[in-house]
Scaffold this motif. Structure first.
Motif, short mmCIF file in Angstrom:
data_model
loop_
_atom_site.label_atom_id
_atom_site.label_comp_id
_atom_site.label_asym_id
_atom_site.label_seq_id
_atom_site.Cartn_x
_atom_site.Cartn_y
_atom_site.Cartn_z
N PRO A 1 0.71 -1.05 -0.20
CA PRO A 1 -0.05 0.08 0.01
C PRO A 1 0.81 1.35 0.00
O PRO A 1 0.29 2.33 -0.70
N ALA A 2 1.89 1.11 0.60
CA ALA A 2 2.88 2.39 0.78
C ALA A 2 3.30 2.78 -0.93
O ALA A 2 3.35 3.86 -1.23
N ILE A 3 3.72 1.84 -1.48
CA ILE A 3 4.25 1.69 -2.97
C ILE A 3 3.08 2.42 -3.64
O ILE A 3 3.23 3.28 -4.28
N GLY A 4 1.83 1.86 -3.52
CA GLY A 4 0.77 2.32 -4.11
C GLY A 4 0.53 3.64 -3.78
O GLY A 4 -0.07 4.50 -4.80
N ALA A 5 0.70 4.39 -2.65
CA ALA A 5 0.60 5.70 -2.33
C ALA A 5 1.73 6.58 -3.23
O ALA A 5 1.24 7.56 -3.78
N CYS A 6 2.84 6.09 -3.40
CA CYS A 6 3.66 6.84 -4.03
C CYS A 6 3.37 6.65 -5.70
O CYS A 6 3.63 7.78 -6.34
N LEU A 7 2.89 5.75 -5.99
CA LEU A 7 2.41 5.76 -7.48
C LEU A 7 1.41 6.53 -7.69
O LEU A 7 1.48 7.06 -8.82
N SER A 8 0.55 6.97 -6.80
CA SER A 8 -0.50 7.79 -7.00
C SER A 8 -0.15 9.08 -7.05
O SER A 8 -0.98 10.03 -7.06
N GLY A 9 1.09 9.39 -6.36
CA GLY A 9 1.61 10.79 -6.43
C GLY A 9 1.60 11.29 -5.07
O GLY A 9 1.58 12.70 -4.87
N LEU A 10 1.34 10.65 -4.06
CA LEU A 10 1.24 11.19 -2.53
C LEU A 10 2.55 11.83 -2.26
O LEU A 10 2.51 12.56 -1.48
N GLY A 11 3.61 11.12 -2.43
CA GLY A 11 4.93 11.63 -1.92
C GLY A 11 5.98 10.96 -2.32
O GLY A 11 6.11 10.11 -2.95
N PHE A 12 7.02 11.30 -1.35
CA PHE A 12 8.31 10.34 -1.84
C PHE A 12 8.29 9.30 -0.95
O PHE A 12 7.65 8.98 0.03
N GLY A 13 9.11 7.88 -1.20
CA GLY A 13 8.98 6.61 -0.58
C GLY A 13 10.48 6.23 -0.54
O GLY A 13 11.10 6.57 -1.37
#
Length: 306
Positions: free
Chosen positions: A223-235
């Motif tokens: 899910p953290a990778i998914g959030a980065c894919l959506s443009g939420l932030g750096f990971g």
């Protein structure tokens, strides 16, 4: 002195953590174990263990010698087991462990292929991001990411992975591309494992941390990778976890010049004089599968334009 028997005794003392425990494991008497150790130390001219009335521990020289003994005894076991494997059909229960996402991507497909080849073997695959004790939990083979502590496990390095900072192109268009890790302080970060621990970097010989912050904290990697894919932030993730997204342009690797040294990927298993045929064959199988997977990722993301 039987050198191989003495080496085997030495390894069992290290594994058991005591002379009495080693004698029990070997089915030998305590005086015999003590005598073999004394003869080995006498021939080598070094002390292999520090001994007190309460405990026994490896000396620095003993730790180095242990690695060589394990390798020698393992090679002998491999030669003997390979001959046995030619005469026997593997069967029985095999227990394997690996990190969750790595296991899903690489280990589970290898296990499936192995079971298709050897259909009399049953495999229990346990995916866990906590390094379990193979001996205590009676696990036959494990895959570990990271530098291994001194132990009596046999380890075969099959690749390495990087810890990388990534972000989606759309996020970078709005946020800008960081040129130094401190620039991450000006943007939103996605964090994993419910702890806002600082991210670690290296500049030359200097190791430093950056206390990133953000509005999404997840205890699972996907899910953290998914959030980065959506443009939420750096990971920040291990390279294998985001490799296909980077190759397909959905994520970009940033700050590669500031990364920590790569972490090794190893196949590990407890030392044994005679591994079951199924275990020996699976170790060879998974080593080949992971080596062929190209896990070094040294050039991943490094050709991207700034």
């Amino acid at each position: 002195m039987d050198k191989l028997k003495a080496m085997h005794t030495f390894v069992e003392i290290a594994r058991a953590g005591s002379l009495t425990g080693a004698a029990r494991r070997l089915g030998s008497s305590l005086p015999s174990v003590v005598r073999r150790l004394a003869e080995l130390e006498g021939e080598l001219g070094v002390r292999l263990f520090n001994r007190t009335t309460r405990k026994i521990s490896l000396t620095r020289e003993g730790g180095h010698y242990l690695e060589h003994c394990q390798a020698i005894l393992s090679s002998i076991d491999e030669a003997e087991s390979s001959l046995a494997a030619e005469q026997a059909t593997p069967s029985g229960q095999l227990r394997v462990t690996a990190p969750v996402l790595f296991g899903q991507y690489y280990v589970a497909p290898a296990v499936t292929g192995f079971l298709q080849r050897y259909d009399q073997v049953r495999c229990q695959l346990s995916l866990n991001d906590r390094n379990i004790d193979l001996l205590e939990d009676q696990v036959d083979v494990g895959v570990r990411i990271g530098h291994l502590p001194d132990s009596t496990l046999i380890a075969h390095r099959v690749g390495e992975v990087r810890r990388v900072v990534v972000a989606a192109p759309a996020f970078l268009e709005k946020q800008g591309i960081p040129s130094h890790p401190r620039d991450l302080l000006r943007g939103n970060a996605v964090h994993v494992l419910s702890r806002w621990t600082p991210w670690t970097f290296r500049e030359g010989e200097h190791v430093f941390t950056v206390s990133v912050t953000g509005n999404f904290d997840c205890n699972q990697i996907a899910p953290a990778i998914g959030a980065c894919l959506s443009g939420l932030g750096f990971g920040m993730f291990l390279s294998y976890q985001v490799a296909h997204h980077v190759r397909e342009g959905r994520l970009r690797i940033l700050l590669a010049d500031f990364e920590q040294p790569p972490r090794p990927v190893s196949v590990v298993y407890p030392h044994a004089r005679r591994l079951p045929v199924r275990t020996r064959l699976f170790v060879d199988w998974i080593r080949e599968a992971l080596t062929s997977a190209g896990l070094d990722h040294r050039e991943l993301g490094r050709s991207q334009a700034p």
